[in-house]
Design an enzyme around this catalytic site. Structure first.
Site: not given
Ligand code: C5P
Length: 221
Positions: A29-31
């Site tokens: 995933t990402n931030r």
């Protein structure tokens, strides 16, 4: 900020990250916090739009008056968006969609074995570009997070994806992602406008007002 500027307009917003499974218990995933997209959805609803918010996994409350569809993966977000695109006048893509997913997520938990674990990833569909390519599709607004050459990359994406507008944030030095404030530079074919650093809801209201001025002709019947 004009209340009613989007009265009767059907708006779809994507927000948050996507989550791409590696196996039943792990994911990529990402931030992205989803805050910019939720602020845009809230601002559009305040402006009188009927808002559908297609969200990846986030820890945020649904803004008042907004219909929310929760998804996890990029493919699920693509399906949810394409299923609703025909009934949409204005599409605003703020989601930080994962560019890649596992070619084949492992059906069982991956065991700790060798020192190296090569993973094969395949490209996810570009949801925004797909919506922009629809014949008689909605007015499309993209986001671009850039660390350098904001103008060049943003204008490049506007053209490459066939968008009507793009809002670029400078994410160098930790700005933009998972923080309360943001600033945007918005580009369209005929011009650009800088929206100064401010809380995301205020910024979203300015962006929605700008979009409302440009999307003419896409009103709901
Ligand atoms: O190409 P890039 O990922 O920088 O483009 C960002 C814009 O495209 C954002 O508006 C994002 O929501 C959208 N996007 C998308 N589907 C993807 C990748 C990006 O809708 N697979």
């Amino acid at each position: 900020f004009a209340v009613g500027a989007l009265a009767g307009v059907r708006v779809m917003v994507t927000a948050g990250p996507t989550r791409e499974p590696l196996d039943p218990v792990r994911y990529l995933t990402n931030r992205s916090s989803g805050r910019m997209g939720f602020a845009v959805a809230a601002a559009a609803a305040e402006a009188g739009a009927q808002v559908c918010l297609v969200s990846g996994p986030v820890h945020l409350d649904t803004p008042p008056g907004v219909t929310r569809v929760d998804v996890e993966t990029a493919l699920q977000m693509y399906e949810a968006v394409m299923a609703r695109a025909a009934g949409t006048d204005l599409f605003i893509a703020t989601a930080a969609v994962a560019d890649y997913r596992m070619a084949q997520p492992a059906p069982r938990k991956i065991k700790k074995q060798a020192d190296e674990l090569p993973l094969t990833l395949v490209k996810n569909p570009d949801i925004l570009a797909a919506v922009a390519a629809l014949p008689d599709g909605p007015f499309t607004v993209g986001f671009a997070a850039e660390t350098d050459d904001l103008d060049t990359y943003a204008r490049g994406k506007l053209e490459a994806k066939g968008l009507d507008m793009i809002a670029a944030n400078d994410v160098s030095g930790g700005r933009g992602f998972d923080v309360a404030d943001n600033a945007l530079k918005v580009f369209w074919r005929g011009g650009s406008l800088s929206l100064p650093q401010q809380p995301k809801l205020q910024l979203a209201r300015e962006l929605v007002a700008l979009i409302a001025r440009h999307h003419g002709g896409c009103r709901a019947s």
